[in-house]
Design an enzyme around this catalytic site. Structure first.
Site, PDB file in Angstrom:
ATOM      1  CG  HIS F  14      -0.339   0.351   2.371  1.00 37.46           C
ATOM      2  ND1 HIS F  14      -1.126   1.155   3.455  1.00 37.46           N
ATOM      3  CD2 HIS F  14       0.849   0.471   2.922  1.00 37.46           C
ATOM      4  CE1 HIS F  14      -0.587   1.362   4.385  1.00 37.46           C
ATOM      5  NE2 HIS F  14       0.726   1.007   4.278  1.00 37.46           N
ATOM      6  CB  CYS F  33       3.431   6.093   5.110  1.00 38.58           C
ATOM      7  SG  CYS F  33       4.114   5.256   6.767  1.00 38.58           S
ATOM      8  CG  HIS F  39       5.213   1.038   2.425  1.00 40.41           C
ATOM      9  ND1 HIS F  39       4.909   1.973   2.089  1.00 40.41           N
ATOM     10  CD2 HIS F  39       4.690   0.470   3.850  1.00 40.41           C
ATOM     11  CE1 HIS F  39       3.887   2.517   3.094  1.00 40.41           C
ATOM     12  NE2 HIS F  39       3.827   1.440   3.946  1.00 40.41           N
ATOM     13  CG  HIS F  41       2.568  -2.911   6.642  1.00 41.49           C
ATOM     14  ND1 HIS F  41       3.560  -2.398   7.293  1.00 41.49           N
ATOM     15  CD2 HIS F  41       2.209  -1.747   6.116  1.00 41.49           C
ATOM     16  CE1 HIS F  41       3.752  -1.219   7.097  1.00 41.49           C
ATOM     17  NE2 HIS F  41       2.829  -0.709   6.406  1.00 41.49           N
ATOM     18  CG  ASP F  79      -2.656 -13.101   0.861  1.00 39.52           C
ATOM     19  OD1 ASP F  79      -1.581 -12.424   1.482  1.00 39.52           O
ATOM     20  OD2 ASP F  79      -2.601 -14.461   0.859  1.00 39.52           O
ATOM     21  CG  HIS F  80       0.601 -12.552  -1.868  1.00 38.34           C
ATOM     22  ND1 HIS F  80       0.210 -13.161  -0.578  1.00 38.34           N
ATOM     23  CD2 HIS F  80       1.946 -12.872  -2.067  1.00 38.34           C
ATOM     24  CE1 HIS F  80       1.276 -14.047  -0.106  1.00 38.34           C
ATOM     25  NE2 HIS F  80       2.318 -13.667  -1.058  1.00 38.34           N
ATOM     26  CD  GLU F 129       0.534   0.289   8.942  1.00 37.23           C
ATOM     27  OE1 GLU F 129      -0.447   0.776   8.015  1.00 37.23           O
ATOM     28  OE2 GLU F 129       1.183   0.721   9.571  1.00 37.23           O
TER      29      GLU F 129
END
Lengths: 143, 143, 143, 143, 143, 143
Positions: F14, F33, F39, F41, F79-80, F129
């Protein structure tokens, strides 16, 4: 070879300070770890025994017995104590994690090996000062 | 309402002792936590802020800014220090986890709420003395 | 020999993709790790230095200094970045955990060994992609 | 050499009891681990594969494929089962952590090495019975 | 109000099965949790007491005393036991995490409140069956 | 009331960026950010359901069924993936932890309550996060 590990913990105060050096050397080298009125940690210790499981019990060492040895040799003398002033076997030792883990290994070796299956060895001791800082001592060459 | 949490940590020495009581009372009540030469902990602190996210930023509070406040108000005065002797705002307070968490809440409330989205509140502070012992203070009735 | 470890972390985006292969090969080999718009991880890195503690300090390496080296060499270039596109020293490297950990080891070796006690070695670097997936590189034979 | 690890888990019941020995021997040796109606654990298993990453994929082994092998060989037969009575390949084995980890290694070796990059080896299997008790089997000499 | 928590653990076997229902109903509802020969868990229990710290001690409750109560009331009867067959106070109760946590709360309430500072309450009990599955019981309305 | 929790996880990329604001505002507010190339998480999500256990099953909700709902509603779409560009139901939402957790709650509420014991409620969703930064949404007043 099987390697069995028992993890245990204690809480203690300490301070990093080399009494043979002047105060400014100590402040420069150790920074906030040298503050005069002590600080402390929740130490976690992992004791690793290598050996072949006993054919009758399936144990390299009874982990309850291993815990008793760790309690007697390490936890009782160190828990809720000041590592610089209260522990006989740490007298004269600067309590860095490196020095502590080496000293703990030496004290644990004989009683642990006497309680383990025949031919077993105290392979390694690992000591966590914090979750992010830890040291281990292993006398067997890895380099 | 959204509740955002920042977790931080510090290492400190302390000792439980009520100076208005005789030594044998202290030994009986606090046991090994009363040992005279201090012990210590890796404290973990969680600070929980409740509010509505700001429409433009999507933040209840910038967690980087929250960390700066925790650093200034709690970590710098307490980290690698002795909680009984070195911290001005803990003078006269027996440093049980209960007393520490309440004191930390009171100190954090104003600066945290000034940096959070309009209408936010410092909801709760949680303090871990060890992984297995912790306390929290929340001024909002739950019982 | 004492082995000291410092654990640190960074957050980054990446994608597994071999540009020399067709898209369907990449989708088949990497599955969801190949999704085109990136995904990411909270990476944890453990850096292990082996040596004899310095007689005066009791340190194999000052873990504060080790953290500074990790910060400069790994965290600053990688944190909150895209490992495929933003990091010079990863150019041309498919960012699997295996390839990352080997590259990190090579970059850390010289500065870490220059800051550690005489005769110390960078023993191992371990990289967690998730709590359940990790890789380590150690140049000393274990097999 | 790169060492990649996949961590997985299962829940199972067991009891430590050597049927060739009388009940009082078992009670003395195993204590509460010998209670007749079973107890159980959340086991965590770490499987470590050593090898050189494949030049095209950057993988020593696809961890998704490694998880599938662990699922088929270990998790499906053991999860939510009784390790003394329900698992064919544990018949006649006292389910100490030592014996389990050795048996798991032997079963995993061939399928894991067939799925890994050429020249790879199953280096080590680690089994946690609890967070504080674990065992590992590694056939390569470390002592 | 301050809320203090003590975390403790035990290992036990269990099986989910409603004896008033036919086997196929049980298999359908409980899946692998219904396997006939038991499975088990490393349970973690957190006991939360709410109150005002005692002015003389700074304690809501002495966490050593709280641990003794948890040991006597929960750990000794349940540890290394079968929750379906070995624990008197669980007779007739299907050992889901929900039912266990409620039963544990009811048993702990009186002895905990008698040992805590005047006016304290047993606020909540939380029970982890695994790291990813847990339940809590709190009699004070939150909805 | 019993509160049952299921913890699950996903990995995603994100970037924090408000497209209605100029770039320098975004850089100032979001710092690293806001880096343009994303980047990511390892997100952990905890879903808490409040209710009375069903008399026949002892469940507030079957946690396997709850996991299936979380998988379908949250994990599969996220996811991913890239939370800014790939997830329909996050379109137009700045992916702060605060905004994500509120959106996840709203999507989970109806399917979770339909699968839980009669009278149950989706009490709270908590989203990590990182291990040190998390947010929760709970529509029931606590202040």
């Amino acid at each position: 070879m099987i390697y069995v590990t028992r993890k245990s913990h204690f809480n203690a105060a300490h301070r990093l300070h080399n009494p043979e050096k002047p105060d400014d050397w100590n402040r420069k080298i150790y920074g906030k770890c040298n503050y005069p009125n002590w600080h402390g940690h929740n130490y976690e210790i992992e004791v690793v025994v290598a050996g072949e499981p006993d054919a009758k019990t399936g144990y390299v060492i009874d982990l309850g017995k291993l815990q008793s040895i760790i309690d007697e040799i390490i936890i009782e003398p160190c828990d809720h104590k000041n590592l610089n002033t209260d522990v006989d076997f740490l007298e004269g030792i600067i309590p860095t994690t490196e020095n502590l883990v080496r000293t703990f290994y030496d004290r644990l070796k004989e009683p642990v090996e006497q309680s383990a299956a025949s031919g077993s060895s105290l392979f390694l001791v690992r000591l966590y000062e914090t979750e992010r800082n830890f040291a281990e001592y292993c006398p067997y060459p890895r380099i």
